[in-house]
Scaffold this active site. Structure first.
Site, PDB file in Angstrom:
ATOM      1  CB  CYS A  30       0.680  22.649  17.296  1.00  0.00           C
ATOM      2  SG  CYS A  30      -0.619  21.718  16.459  1.00  0.00           S
ATOM      3  CG  HIS A  72      -3.274  26.729  15.674  1.00  0.00           C
ATOM      4  ND1 HIS A  72      -1.915  26.831  15.873  1.00  0.00           N
ATOM      5  CD2 HIS A  72      -3.582  25.415  15.842  1.00  0.00           C
ATOM      6  CE1 HIS A  72      -1.423  25.627  16.143  1.00  0.00           C
ATOM      7  NE2 HIS A  72      -2.425  24.758  16.134  1.00  0.00           N
ATOM      8  CD  GLU A  73      -7.238  23.975  16.415  1.00  0.00           C
ATOM      9  OE1 GLU A  73      -7.366  22.956  15.712  1.00  0.00           O
ATOM     10  OE2 GLU A  73      -6.381  24.060  17.310  1.00  0.00           O
ATOM     11  CG  HIS A  76      -4.499  21.986  12.460  1.00  0.00           C
ATOM     12  ND1 HIS A  76      -3.286  21.369  12.260  1.00  0.00           N
ATOM     13  CD2 HIS A  76      -4.419  22.577  13.682  1.00  0.00           C
ATOM     14  CE1 HIS A  76      -2.510  21.576  13.312  1.00  0.00           C
ATOM     15  NE2 HIS A  76      -3.175  22.312  14.182  1.00  0.00           N
TER      16      HIS A  76
END
Length: 110
Positions: A30, A72-73, A76
């Site tokens: 990341c 993954h995004e 966030h």
């Protein structure tokens, strides 16, 4: 559909509709943690509903690497990092290794 010439996709207000039950372990990194790589277990597939920049509602199914990136995004946006998906002991070990590599680099090149 919210893409541009660089193959980027603009996804607004995403919501996960479903995850596959089949998972896969793969290394992730990341930009928030340069040099840190961890083996993260994630579903192989994910379906996400979202809006495009024109306001159109879309439901899209992602598989493989695009599914991993989307998850993954999305993490966030939920206040999570990829490091939240590994055991604390593995994270500590990886951070120690990263610190050693950084020190070795500094001794050699600075």
């Amino acid at each position: 559909m919210g893409t541009d010439d660089d193959n980027r996709k603009n996804i607004l207000n995403p919501q996960v509709v479903s995850y596959s039950t089949e998972t896969e372990l793969a290394r992730e990194g990341c930009l928030s943690y340069p040099g840190l790589w961890l083996s993260v277990k994630r579903p192989k597939e994910v379906t996400i509903s979202y809006q495009t920049v024109t306001g159109e509602y879309v439901v899209e199914h992602f598989t493989g690497l695009p599914a991993r990136i989307a998850q993954h995004e999305y993490d966030h946006m939920q206040g999570l990092n990829f490091s939240d998906h590994v055991y604390q002991l593995k994270l500590v070990k990886a951070l120690k290794s990263l610190t050693k590599r950084a020190k070795r680099y500094l001794r050699t090149y600075v």
